[in-house]
Design an enzyme around this catalytic site. Structure first.
Site, short mmCIF file in Angstrom:
data_model
loop_
_atom_site.label_atom_id
_atom_site.label_comp_id
_atom_site.label_asym_id
_atom_site.label_seq_id
_atom_site.Cartn_x
_atom_site.Cartn_y
_atom_site.Cartn_z
N GLU A 129 4.86 -11.51 -2.27
CA GLU A 129 5.35 -10.99 -3.28
C GLU A 129 6.73 -10.09 -2.99
O GLU A 129 6.74 -9.32 -1.93
CB GLU A 129 4.45 -10.33 -4.18
N CYS A 142 11.67 -4.34 -3.88
CA CYS A 142 10.81 -3.95 -2.88
C CYS A 142 10.44 -5.31 -2.03
O CYS A 142 9.76 -6.28 -2.55
CB CYS A 142 9.74 -3.50 -3.73
N CYS A 149 -1.95 -7.49 5.40
CA CYS A 149 -1.77 -6.19 6.21
C CYS A 149 -3.00 -6.00 6.89
O CYS A 149 -4.11 -6.28 6.14
CB CYS A 149 -1.40 -5.06 5.36
N CYS A 153 -5.99 0.05 4.04
CA CYS A 153 -6.12 1.15 3.46
C CYS A 153 -6.96 1.05 2.28
O CYS A 153 -6.91 -0.09 1.62
CB CYS A 153 -4.62 1.67 3.23
N CYS A 156 -5.48 0.18 -1.37
CA CYS A 156 -4.36 -0.85 -1.43
C CYS A 156 -4.69 -2.22 -1.37
O CYS A 156 -5.57 -2.51 -0.82
CB CYS A 156 -3.36 -0.62 0.02
N CYS A 382 4.61 -1.58 -5.94
CA CYS A 382 5.07 -1.85 -4.56
C CYS A 382 3.80 -1.55 -3.84
O CYS A 382 2.87 -0.51 -4.23
CB CYS A 382 6.07 -0.88 -3.92
N1 SAH Z 1 2.44 -0.49 4.87
C1 SAH Z 1 3.57 0.39 4.53
C2 SAH Z 1 4.42 -0.20 3.65
C3 SAH Z 1 3.86 -1.02 2.26
S1 SAH Z 1 2.67 -0.07 1.31
C4 SAH Z 1 2.69 1.73 4.12
O1 SAH Z 1 1.81 2.03 3.79
O2 SAH Z 1 3.59 2.47 3.84
C5 SAH Z 1 4.24 0.94 0.27
C6 SAH Z 1 3.50 2.17 -0.70
O3 SAH Z 1 2.90 1.74 -1.72
C7 SAH Z 1 2.59 3.20 0.29
O4 SAH Z 1 3.13 4.29 0.13
C8 SAH Z 1 1.13 2.75 -0.10
O5 SAH Z 1 0.39 3.58 0.16
C9 SAH Z 1 1.77 2.34 -1.80
N2 SAH Z 1 0.36 1.72 -2.52
C10 SAH Z 1 -0.50 0.99 -1.86
N3 SAH Z 1 -1.39 0.69 -2.86
C11 SAH Z 1 -0.97 1.43 -3.89
C12 SAH Z 1 -1.47 1.45 -5.29
N4 SAH Z 1 -2.72 0.67 -5.44
N5 SAH Z 1 -0.98 2.31 -6.13
C13 SAH Z 1 0.07 3.11 -5.80
N6 SAH Z 1 0.66 2.99 -4.59
C14 SAH Z 1 -0.04 2.21 -3.74
FE1 SF4 Z 2 -1.00 -1.93 4.68
FE2 SF4 Z 2 -1.54 -1.25 2.04
FE3 SF4 Z 2 -1.94 0.32 3.97
FE4 SF4 Z 2 0.62 -0.11 3.76
S1 SF4 Z 2 -0.92 0.77 1.98
S2 SF4 Z 2 -0.41 0.01 5.68
S3 SF4 Z 2 0.47 -2.34 3.05
S4 SF4 Z 2 -3.01 -1.70 3.76
#
Ligand code: SAH
Ligand code: SF4
Length: 407
Positions: A129, A142, A149, A153, A156, A382
């Site tokens: 996406e 974005c 990934c 996390c 996420c 994002c």
């Molecule tokens: N993997 C990289 C970039 C993609 S995630 C990273 O982790 O930085 C981009 C941002 O979105 C990150 O700061 C991530 O922690 C945040 N993010 C992920 N899931 C989210 C959610 N459900 N609500 C708000 N922010 C989120």
């Molecule tokens: Fe991967 Fe989501 Fe963690 Fe970013 S926040 S490193 S996209 S699992």
């Protein structure tokens, strides 16, 4: 059923393109020239017999047609000889990733679901996406760097996806091309004044960890930033990482975009839970590469992202520890309201708690904008993207695979 309506007629809430997940997918047969570096373009020209002495000039022409005019067909390239246009079309395409769905949020945010070929013949196509967020003073795209990934996390959505593959530079730059196509942001006639910049900023904050797909992300950012390419300055491109410490220095020297670090916690015990890669790259290791990041200054700060999770990381003590941790680093702190997704165990912090947290950070001298949640009706935040392929049942996946193989 596939529908495609004129993008200028889109209204909030419209789904303008919709394909069924099982619609037959045909992987492209020829490589696309989108997203290739100047050297790779010259090589592609050499491979079809363009003499070396001509290559530089031809590369310049291709860049113009691809990135200023948004050509989708070699026949549009009127400054290129008819013969060469024919040879190019025999061997290459100008294809972008295929759009499966486009959704427009009530706040103008747009989300595209894109379909990419599987890595091996007969494999399921992948989906990623890409999200466009218009604001009064900027428009941010974005962009995803991987399908899924590997980092998982816990808050996420992308991290729950099982399929993972790296995107190619063609697929990364292709996302910007698609957004420009759909927003109508190309210079249509030579000499006509440039349209207002709808996409002024690019953030690598979609699916995936960009520093785990380093070369492709680096090469794609060079094309996006190239003045003869998409022309979006590196100061307006931000790479967001979960904190892959050993790669940050290399990102600074070889990519040179702005940097955002997803922090989310100030204690290792909690960060191990939220960002499991913290057990490999703990918090204490983050400040040094950030301090040494090239050109970092008060005018070019590192962004630290901090997702606000109710009762988890949002106390006043956490805010104070955050400020202490970042002392001496030219930093911006982005407080991100958690965007919930089906099945998550987390909740977004209450507004007054976010405000209290933000005030502590602000009083310590940091700008602490709270990112307004955007596109919630289309689940477009994002970093919490997840593809539709992933939601297919095992039976549907098998059916899709069987279809691809009998083609
Ligand atoms: N993997 C990289 C970039 C993609 S995630 C990273 O982790 O930085 C981009 C941002 O979105 C990150 O700061 C991530 O922690 C945040 N993010 C992920 N899931 C989210 C959610 N459900 N609500 C708000 N922010 C989120
Ligand atoms: Fe991967 Fe989501 Fe963690 Fe970013 S926040 S490193 S996209 S699992």
């Amino acid at each position: 059923m596939t529908t495609l309506i004129d993008t200028t007629r889109l209204k909030a809430g419209d789904v303008s393109i919709e394909k069924t997940a099982l619609e037959r997918y045909v992987a492209p047969e020829k490589p696309s020239l989108v997203g290739l570096s100047r050297a790779a373009l010259a090589e592609a020209l050499g491979a079809i017999g363009v003499e070396q002495s001509q290559q530089k000039m031809r590369v310049q022409q291709l860049l113009h047609w691809l990135y200023v005019r948004g050509a989708t067909d070699f026949e549009q390239m009127t400054s290129v000889s008819k013969k060469l246009r024919g040879t190019l079309a025999e061997h290459y395409t100008l294809a972008r990733p295929e759009i499966v769905a486009e959704q427009v949020s009530v706040d103008g945010t747009r989300k595209w679901l894109l379909r990419l070929p599987g890595e091996h013949p007969g494999e399921l196509p992948h989906e990623v996406e890409c999200v466009y967020i218009p604001e009064t003073d900027r428009g941010t795209l974005c962009v995803s760097s991987q399908v899924g990934c590997t980092l998982n996390c816990s808050f996420c959505h992308t991290g729950t996806q099982r399929l993972v593959r790296n995107l190619t530079p063609t697929e990364i730059v292709g996302q910007v091309m698609i957004a420009r196509d759909r927003l109508g942001e190309w210079q249509s006639k030579p000499g006509s004044p440039e349209n207002p910049r709808l996409i002024s900023n690019v953030v690598m904050m979609g699916m995936g960890e960009p520093l785990y797909n380093f070369e492709a992300v680096r090469d794609a950012i060079q094309v996006i930033a190239d003045g003869d390419g998409l022309g979006i300055s590196k100061r307006r491109i931000t790479l967001s990482t979960s904190g892959v410490v050993p790669m940050i220095e290399r990102a600074g020297t070889e990519i040179g975009s702005m940097l955002a670090v997803s922090l989310h916690a100030v204690r290792d015990e909690l960060r191990n839970e939220l960002v499991p890669s913290n057990s490999k790259y703990p918090i204490g290791k983050l400040p040094e590469p950030c301090r040494n990041y090239p050109c970092v200054s008060n005018a070019r700060r590192i962004t630290f992202e901090y997702v606000m999770l109710k009762g988890v990381n949002d106390s006043a003590a956490d805010a104070k520890a955050l400020v202490r941790l970042l002392s001496g680093i030219p930093a911006k702190i982005n407080l991100i309201p958690f965007n919930p997704w089906p099945g998550t165990k987390y909740e977004c912090s209450d507004w007054d708690q976010i405000e209290k947290f933000s005030e502590i950070v602000f009083n310590a001298g940091y700008a602490s904008p709270v990112r307004t949640p955007r596109g919630r009706d289309i689940l477009a935040a994002c970093g919490q993207l997840k593809s539709a392929t992933e939601k297919l049942s095992a039976r549907e996946r098998l059916a899709l695979r069987a279809m691809a193989m009998t083609d």
